[in-house]
Design a protein around this motif. Structure first.
Motif, mmCIF file in Angstrom:
data_model
loop_
_atom_site.group_PDB
_atom_site.id
_atom_site.type_symbol
_atom_site.label_atom_id
_atom_site.label_comp_id
_atom_site.label_asym_id
_atom_site.label_seq_id
_atom_site.Cartn_x
_atom_site.Cartn_y
_atom_site.Cartn_z
ATOM 1 N N LEU A 122 0.800 -1.219 0.000
ATOM 2 C CA LEU A 122 0.000 0.000 0.000
ATOM 3 C C LEU A 122 0.837 1.276 0.000
ATOM 4 C CD1 LEU A 122 -2.787 -1.071 2.522
ATOM 5 C CD2 LEU A 122 -2.765 -1.241 0.024
ATOM 6 N N LEU A 123 2.156 1.136 0.143
ATOM 7 C CA LEU A 123 3.027 2.301 0.087
ATOM 8 C C LEU A 123 3.605 2.521 -1.304
ATOM 9 C CD1 LEU A 123 5.065 1.868 3.402
ATOM 10 C CD2 LEU A 123 2.868 3.024 3.057
ATOM 11 N N ASP A 124 3.415 1.578 -2.198
ATOM 12 C CA ASP A 124 4.007 1.669 -3.533
ATOM 13 C C ASP A 124 3.487 2.908 -4.260
ATOM 14 O OD1 ASP A 124 5.172 -0.697 -2.894
ATOM 15 O OD2 ASP A 124 4.049 -1.926 -4.322
ATOM 16 N N GLY A 125 4.429 3.753 -4.691
ATOM 17 C CA GLY A 125 4.054 4.952 -5.421
ATOM 18 C C GLY A 125 3.452 6.042 -4.558
ATOM 19 N N ARG A 126 3.519 5.888 -3.252
ATOM 20 C CA ARG A 126 2.939 6.875 -2.341
ATOM 21 C C ARG A 126 4.011 7.474 -1.431
ATOM 22 N NH1 ARG A 126 -1.744 3.101 -1.988
ATOM 23 N NH2 ARG A 126 -3.580 4.255 -2.710
ATOM 24 N N ARG A 127 3.785 8.722 -1.037
ATOM 25 C CA ARG A 127 4.575 9.306 0.040
ATOM 26 C C ARG A 127 4.091 8.719 1.363
ATOM 27 N NH1 ARG A 127 3.708 14.291 1.324
ATOM 28 N NH2 ARG A 127 1.581 14.231 0.491
ATOM 29 N N CYS A 128 4.986 8.584 2.317
ATOM 30 C CA CYS A 128 4.591 8.049 3.616
ATOM 31 C C CYS A 128 5.491 8.614 4.700
ATOM 32 C CB CYS A 128 4.642 6.520 3.632
ATOM 33 S SG CYS A 128 6.275 5.824 3.319
ATOM 34 N N ALA A 129 4.934 8.700 5.901
ATOM 35 C CA ALA A 129 5.701 9.149 7.062
ATOM 36 C C ALA A 129 6.254 7.939 7.801
ATOM 37 C CB ALA A 129 4.815 9.972 7.995
ATOM 38 N N ALA A 130 7.356 8.142 8.471
ATOM 39 C CA ALA A 130 7.949 7.083 9.291
ATOM 40 C C ALA A 130 8.691 7.734 10.440
ATOM 41 C CB ALA A 130 8.901 6.218 8.471
ATOM 42 N N HIS A 131 8.707 7.067 11.566
ATOM 43 C CA HIS A 131 9.553 7.516 12.666
ATOM 44 C C HIS A 131 10.983 7.605 12.142
ATOM 45 C CE1 HIS A 131 11.750 7.554 16.432
ATOM 46 N NE2 HIS A 131 10.616 7.635 17.119
#
Length: 321
Positions: free
Chosen positions: A119-128
């Motif tokens: 579900l993160l493919d091709g998406r921006r995402c936040a992470a610690h």
């Protein structure tokens, strides 16, 4: 509409991150005029789950089929999520949920579950910030942003460590049900409805130090003269090199340029002074080599994503207000 919320758990779940989701969506506040949610805690690994707190377990009668009803599926953090594998049936359920328009929201290392589901493919995402490098390594098609509190790439919402989960949950409430509802929930939780800045202000980043003696002496001198105007030519002279050779050697040994190293060192000193002294912004600007309070504010905000005044209030508490 945001009405039906499920928090899906795995063994090793972190109680605080679960509590964040429960506090926002699992408490009936109808007597205060706030909307209620049909909330359930769902297990992906049996009716009784362990937590990372010794002796504490979580029991629930709900299995993965409960996710089919949800408008929002929250995935709290868990122990070793950055290294473990996840049940295929959970990953399938998350993919089906997103395909039908259900939102998914991760708190801290819960983002690894979303990554495993694709579900993160091709998406921006936040992470610690502590997990950002590993997340980037494992999920090459994800655009990991380690300096933000949360990222809304609807229908996938990801948040950084712990309390950033509160920010993401309140953001979603504000987006779906308006600021009055989000502010009402935040007021009951005694938290700000919105926090300025990103993770940068919370990260302790030791500056790169020389691995040999070539520029080590220059670095020590720079640290002692932060309040002075410093040029590459001046530094090169101290190292008995040409400016071009010095700049190349400095990059090789520290991983950054003289300007960036000096800027970061000055910002670190400003952080220490804001946390530990009552000195004025003008004095701090002078001591850190920025010259003026305006220049300090500009560079501090550019590096850390928050203003010096907000940083001081955050890390010193009420007496600094």
């Amino acid at each position: 509409m945001l009405k039906n919320v499920a928090a899906v758990l795995l063994d090793g779940v972190h109680p605080f991150e679960l509590g964040v989701v429960c506090e926002v969506f699992g408490i009936d506040r109808a007597d205060e005029g706030l909307p209620g949610y049909d909330f359930a805690v769902v297990s992906a690994e049996g009716p009784v789950l362990t937590t990372h707190v010794g002796g504490l377990t979580v029991g629930t009668p709900y299995g993965l089929d409960r996710l089919d009803e949800a408008d929002l599926i929250a995935v709290p953090a868990g122990n070793e999520f950055a290294r473990r594998s996840f049940p295929p049936e959970l990953l399938d359920a998350l993919r089906r949920a997103v395909a039908r328009g259900t939102r998914v929201l991760s708190v801290c290392s819960g983002v690894f579950v979303l990554g495993a589901a694709g579900l993160l493919d091709g998406r921006r995402c936040a992470a610690h910030w502590h997990h950002a490098e590993e997340l980037t390594r494992r999920y090459l098609r994800a655009a990991v942003e380690a300096d933000v509190l949360y990222v809304d790439e609807d229908p996938v919402i990801t948040s950084a460590g712990t309390a950033a989960g509160i920010d993401a949950c309140l953001h979603l409430v504000r987006k779906e049900q308006g600021p009055e509802v989000a502010n009402g929930i935040a007021r009951r939780m005694v938290v700000p409805p919105h926090r300025d800045g990103g993770q940068a202000q919370y990260i302790e980043r030791p500056l790169p130090r020389s691995s040999c003696d070539t520029v080590g002496g220059v670095l020590a001198w720079m640290e002692q003269h932060l309040d002075e105007e410093i040029t590459v030519e001046q530094l090169a002279g101290r190292a008995a090199m040409s400016p071009r050779t010095f700049a190349r050697r400095f990059q090789q040994e520290t991983g950054t340029t003289p300007y960036r190293w000096l800027l970061r060192q000055r910002v670190l000193l400003a952080q220490r002074l804001l946390e530990g002294t009552d000195e004025t912004m003008d004095t701090i600007a002078w001591r850190t080599g920025f010259g003026t309070a305006a220049a300090l504010r500009y560079q501090f905000t550019r590096v850390l994503g928050t203003t010096p005044g907000t940083y001081r209030r955050t890390f010193r508490g009420p007496r600094a207000a």
